[in-house]
Design an enzyme around this catalytic site. Structure first.
Site, PDB file in Angstrom:
ATOM      1  CG  LEU A 164     -20.403   7.958  -8.771  1.00  0.00           C
ATOM      2  CD1 LEU A 164     -20.920   9.334  -9.157  1.00  0.00           C
ATOM      3  CD2 LEU A 164     -19.179   8.085  -7.876  1.00  0.00           C
ATOM      4  CG  ASP A 165     -22.083   5.224  -2.341  1.00  0.00           C
ATOM      5  OD1 ASP A 165     -21.827   4.079  -2.739  1.00  0.00           O
ATOM      6  OD2 ASP A 165     -21.512   5.765  -1.374  1.00  0.00           O
ATOM      7  NE  ARG A 166     -30.945   5.174  -3.352  1.00  0.00           N
ATOM      8  CZ  ARG A 166     -31.742   6.091  -2.793  1.00  0.00           C
ATOM      9  NH1 ARG A 166     -32.401   6.950  -3.554  1.00  0.00           N
ATOM     10  NH2 ARG A 166     -31.891   6.148  -1.490  1.00  0.00           N
ATOM     11  CG  LEU A 167     -28.065   8.432  -0.849  1.00  0.00           C
ATOM     12  CD1 LEU A 167     -28.017   8.500   0.669  1.00  0.00           C
ATOM     13  CD2 LEU A 167     -29.426   8.886  -1.361  1.00  0.00           C
ATOM     14  CB  THR A 168     -22.371   9.967  -4.469  1.00  0.00           C
ATOM     15  OG1 THR A 168     -22.144   9.565  -3.119  1.00  0.00           O
ATOM     16  CG2 THR A 168     -21.226  10.861  -4.920  1.00  0.00           C
TER      17      THR A 168
END
Length: 362
Positions: free
Chosen positions: A145-149
């Protein structure tokens, strides 16, 4: 006749803080006479730093013994060393395990925590933290997953089984659902399936839609909306392009709250700034285990703060970060009715975006 690629031997160095040592396979061709020369050319840390590693005996061969700086650069040999990592600001939110057996671990990742070590986020990654906390040094990530998700990430316990679980994602044999908070546009007919071609160039922060055969498909559904101009959406990706859901929501005129890249790139946040997390959550994973045959349907217990407490999420200077298990009581306060009409499929391109709807508080 092609040369047979030499299989890497096991690492002679243990992990450090849940992070594997760097492994380097010496090249078959090149102008480097020694191992030291190759490492200086390959890693942009400066010759003094590389010389210091050799002087301290930190570069080792397959037998675990230090490699001298003047050792010949023999094609195909491997060397290992640990990088000197800069101090990282800890991500102050819990990383919860929602399911674990002898084959897999499914974790509920908070916002701001990278899935795997990458760039400046190494020890502060879900993989490194789980290796340390669970005592599973061979744990690997089946996807990212993206770091911000925030939300569910599947990890594998046994390296020899990792490929089987990665195949679930590659062959789209796993059902994924996301949840997002974004502006509400009453003129936009939902649900709909969005198809477009997305490209992501190396070194460029954002992905973009271009003309051509679609390679990205997302199902967008409105779960509920309210008078302040915000809405909660269910997002079902049919493909896995980088930033796909964020790009498609932005193209519809519904940029996800807290997104620093879409529709415009914001200034980088300083380290330790955990305000206004991206309001995107990997809510659900459903799949048949390729090793055991068990059927799994797993759900994140996190909430999206902009929906449950918008004022707190938007407050200047307030570090809210991630709302985890402590807010489970309000997680499903209103699931809303999913619209069943208008199931037409549309193609979206950058040249045909609807106008930006009102978004209170933005």
């Amino acid at each position: 006749m092609s040369r047979r690629r030499r299989t890497a031997p096991p690492s002679p160095l243990p992990q450090r803080d849940g992070v594997d040592p760097v492994r380097v396979r010496l090249p078959g061709t090149g102008r480097w006479a020694t191992v030291r020369d190759h490492l200086v050319a390959r890693f942009p840390v400066g010759s003094d730093a590389v010389d210091g590693m050799f002087d301290a005996g930190l570069v080792v061969g397959a037998d675990g013994r230090p490699v001298p700086a003047d050792a010949p650069c023999e094609p195909g040999l491997f060397v290992w060393f640990h990088r000197e990592l800069p101090a990282e600001v800890p991500v102050p939110f819990p990383l919860e395990v929602v399911y674990r057996d002898e084959h897999i671990v499914v974790a509920d990742k908070p916002h701001f925590l990278a899935t795997t070590p990458r760039g400046s986020h190494v020890t502060q990654s879900a993989l490194a933290r789980l290796r340390r906390e669970l005592g599973i040094p061979l744990l690997g990530a089946a996807h990212r997953l993206d770091r911000l998700t925030a939300g569910l990430v599947l990890f594998t316990v046994r390296p020899e089984e990792r490929g089987a679980y990665q195949t679930l994602f590659r062959d789209r044999l796993i059902h994924k659902e996301y949840e997002a908070v974004a502006p509400h546009d009453p003129a936009l007919s939902l649900p709909r399936t969005v198809r477009s071609r997305i490209v992501k160039e190396r070194g460029v922060l954002t992905a973009r839609e271009v003309e051509g055969e679609p390679n990205a498909l997302s199902r967008i559904e409105l779960l509920e909306h309210r008078a302040d101009g915000l809405a909660r959406y269910r997002l079902v990706p049919g493909t896995g392009q980088t930033h796909q859901l964020r790009v498609h929501m932005s193209a519809l005129g519904l940029p996800i709250l807290g997104d620093p890249l879409y529709p415009e790139v914001a200034d980088p946040a300083p380290a330790g700034d955990f305000r206004r997390p991206l309001q995107l959550l990997a809510r659900e994973l459903e799949f048949t285990d390729p090793v055991t045959g068990a059927r799994h349907r797993l759900r994140s217990r996190r909430t999206l703060a902009a929906w449950t407490s918008y004022e707190e999420w938007a407050a200047e200077g307030h570090v809210t970060g991630d709302r985890g298990a402590g807010n489970r009581a309000s997680q499903d306060r209103a699931t809303g009715a999913r619209a069943t009409a208008d199931r037409g499929i549309v193609d979206r391109s950058p040249a045909h975006r609807p106008p930006m709807p009102r978004a209170c508080g933005q």
